[in-house]
Enzyme design. Structure first.
Site, PDB file in Angstrom:
ATOM      1  N   GLU A 109      45.764 -14.336 -16.524  1.00 43.76           N
ATOM      2  CA  GLU A 109      46.366 -14.530 -15.080  1.00 43.76           C
ATOM      3  C   GLU A 109      47.756 -15.453 -15.058  1.00 43.76           C
ATOM      4  OE1 GLU A 109      43.022 -13.758 -12.183  1.00 43.76           O
ATOM      5  OE2 GLU A 109      42.738 -15.716 -12.835  1.00 43.76           O
ATOM      6  N   CYS A 122      53.082 -20.794 -12.812  1.00 44.57           N
ATOM      7  CA  CYS A 122      52.086 -21.000 -13.712  1.00 44.57           C
ATOM      8  C   CYS A 122      51.696 -20.105 -14.645  1.00 44.57           C
ATOM      9  CB  CYS A 122      51.156 -21.599 -12.648  1.00 44.57           C
ATOM     10  SG  CYS A 122      49.551 -22.307 -13.647  1.00 44.57           S
ATOM     11  N   CYS A 129      39.592 -20.027 -23.226  1.00 42.08           N
ATOM     12  CA  CYS A 129      39.821 -21.312 -23.729  1.00 42.08           C
ATOM     13  C   CYS A 129      38.826 -21.718 -24.806  1.00 42.08           C
ATOM     14  CB  CYS A 129      40.100 -22.414 -22.576  1.00 42.08           C
ATOM     15  SG  CYS A 129      40.617 -23.940 -23.107  1.00 42.08           S
ATOM     16  N   CYS A 133      36.121 -27.781 -20.553  1.00 45.13           N
ATOM     17  CA  CYS A 133      35.985 -29.155 -19.571  1.00 45.13           C
ATOM     18  C   CYS A 133      35.084 -28.758 -18.356  1.00 45.13           C
ATOM     19  CB  CYS A 133      37.581 -29.191 -18.973  1.00 45.13           C
ATOM     20  SG  CYS A 133      38.535 -29.453 -20.247  1.00 45.13           S
ATOM     21  N   CYS A 136      36.188 -26.871 -15.280  1.00 43.83           N
ATOM     22  CA  CYS A 136      37.166 -25.876 -14.943  1.00 43.83           C
ATOM     23  C   CYS A 136      36.442 -24.657 -15.100  1.00 43.83           C
ATOM     24  CB  CYS A 136      38.238 -26.308 -16.209  1.00 43.83           C
ATOM     25  SG  CYS A 136      39.397 -24.900 -16.532  1.00 43.83           S
ATOM     26  N   GLY A 187      43.948 -21.607 -20.804  1.00 48.37           N
ATOM     27  CA  GLY A 187      44.378 -22.147 -21.876  1.00 48.37           C
ATOM     28  C   GLY A 187      44.463 -23.313 -22.436  1.00 48.37           C
ATOM     29  N   ASN A 318      38.962 -28.296  -7.325  1.00 53.84           N
ATOM     30  CA  ASN A 318      39.094 -26.865  -6.699  1.00 53.84           C
ATOM     31  C   ASN A 318      37.719 -26.196  -7.049  1.00 53.84           C
ATOM     32  OD1 ASN A 318      41.760 -26.721  -5.326  1.00 53.84           O
ATOM     33  ND2 ASN A 318      42.383 -26.831  -7.509  1.00 53.84           N
ATOM     34  N   CYS A 361      44.506 -24.701  -9.193  1.00 51.77           N
ATOM     35  CA  CYS A 361      44.386 -25.219 -10.885  1.00 51.77           C
ATOM     36  C   CYS A 361      42.926 -25.241 -11.122  1.00 51.77           C
ATOM     37  CB  CYS A 361      44.481 -26.898 -10.700  1.00 51.77           C
ATOM     38  SG  CYS A 361      46.159 -27.408 -10.499  1.00 51.77           S
TER      39      CYS A 361
END
Ligand code: SAH
Ligand code: SF4
Length: 379
Positions: A109, A122, A129, A133, A136, A187, A318, A361
């Site tokens: 994306e 972005c 990844c 985290c 995320c 990533g 988010n 984010c």
């Protein structure tokens, strides 16, 4: 006769080199291999680089100052294939999220964020990844693979196609829709360092996309051994995903902290080359309710970054399907932000963009899964 057919079949089976991912030097080498004479090379490189990165041409046939014979030769050996858009969502705030499919395998994306004074793209560096985290969404997708250079540059090319953002005249650059680039998509860019470095050098080239190094920000979760290379080998701006002020908290939020802890990270940043007030490090700090948003956290944060030219970007959390955190109360964010401001640091609160289309984010993810067992880590 058979020999001729075999030779032709062999040529056709050679995969075409995607020129979107070639530096000028590599383009020169490839053209040389194709038979372009030495004395013509630099002119040909210039012409092609400009057709591809300034005019955004999608086919060699559109390159009108090249002979038909040369254009045929080019299209037999090379491609300028962009990632294909398989889904596009437009938020009510104008943010656009693209789901791309590569000519290679896998989906990723990219997000375009229009603002009054700029347009920021972005971009992603990996599919999935290796890190996870805990706040995320991308981190819930296992690493599929690193993105190739032509796929990283190709994200910009494809979005420019969609926005009709190709300039007709070179000096028209102030009117471009994409003025800034942030490597903050899917990533960890410093685990795909060589491809990110090459891609950013291509997009900075002033005979191509010409995006200035100060309009590009690379964000890392803290891959300490590669951090200084962002300055010495790329030269763009650096953002660090700090998110915690003690090892106990950061270990839980950004598990790479167990490998390189806060002390090692901060020591590296204190020695980061070319730091100045005009080239500050951005510290990203996600505000998680009752986890890392106390006044004590703000105090520790200010202490940690003492003497580092920095700004602190506070990011309201988010949410995503299954996430276990909550966004901090606005009043808490204000107290936190005010304390940092009083200590002399700029501390903007990042306005979430594209939340309604899961484009903010940490909300990016695709359905691709790994098909090879190699992990692709570059260090
Ligand atoms: N992998 C890189 C860059 C991508 S993420 C990195 O971690 O720095 C870009 C920023 O968004 C990072 O600071 C990341 O920590 C933050 N982020 C991730 N998930 C988030 C979420 N759900 N809400 C707010 N910020 C998030
Ligand atoms: Fe990976 Fe960055 Fe998400 Fe961490 S925040 S899981 S490093 S993309």
């Amino acid at each position: 006769m058979n020999n001729i057919i075999n030779a032709q079949t062999k040529v056709e089976m050679q995969p075409k080199i995607n020129l979107l991912g070639l530096s000028k030097n590599e383009l020169s080498l490839s053209l040389n291999r194709l038979g372009v004479e030495k004395k013509e090379l630099s002119m040909r490189v210039q012409q092609l680089f400009s057709w591809i990165h300034v005019h955004g041409k999608k086919s060699f046939d559109e390159m009108t100052n090249l002979s038909k014979e040369f254009r045929d030769q080019l299209s037999n050996s090379f491609s300028i294939y962009r990632p294909q858009t398989i889904d596009k969502k437009i938020s009510k705030d104008g943010t656009r999220k693209y789901l791309f499919k590569s000519e290679n395998f896998g989906e990723f994306e990219t997000v375009f964020i229009p603002e009054d004074d700029r347009g920021t793209l972005c971009i992603s560096s990996q599919i999935g990844c290796t890190l996870n985290c805990s706040f995320c969404y991308t981190g819930t997708q296992k690493l599929v693979r690193n993105l190739e250079t032509y796929e990283i540059v190709g994200q910009i090319t494809a979005v420019k196609d969609d926005l009709s953002d190709w300039v007709l005249k070179k000096n028209n650059s102030s009117k471009r829709a994409i003025s800034n680039v942030v490597v903050m998509g899917m990533g960890e860019p410093l685990y795909n360092f060589e491809n990110i470095k090459k891609s950013l050098n291509i997009i900075m080239n002033n005979e191509g996309l010409s995006i200035s190094r100060k309009k590009i920000t690379l964000s890392t979760s803290g891959v300490v051994p590669n951090i200084h290379r962002v300055s010495s080998e790329i030269g763009c701006l650096l953002a660090i995903s700090l998110h915690g002020t003690t090892d106990e908290i950061r270990d839980k939020l950004v598990p790479i902290n167990k490998k390189w802890n806060i002390q090692e990270l901060i020591t590296t940043l204190k020695n980061y080359p070319n730091l100045s007030n005009s080239e500050r490090i951005t510290f990203e700090y996600v505000m998680l309710r009752d986890v890392n948003d106390s006044l004590d956290d703000a105090k520790r944060l200010v202490k940690l970054i003492k003497n580092i030219p920095a700004k602190i970007n506070l990011i309201p959390f988010n949410p995503w399907p299954g996430s276990k955190y909550q966004t901090s109360e606005p009043a808490t964010v204000e107290v936190f932000s005010n304390f940092i401001k009083k200590a002399g640091y700029s501390s903007p609160v990042r306005r979430p963009r594209g939340v309604d289309i899961m484009a903010a984010c940490g909300q990016l993810k695709s359905n691709s899964v790994k098909i090879k067992s190699s992990q692709n880590k570059n260090i």
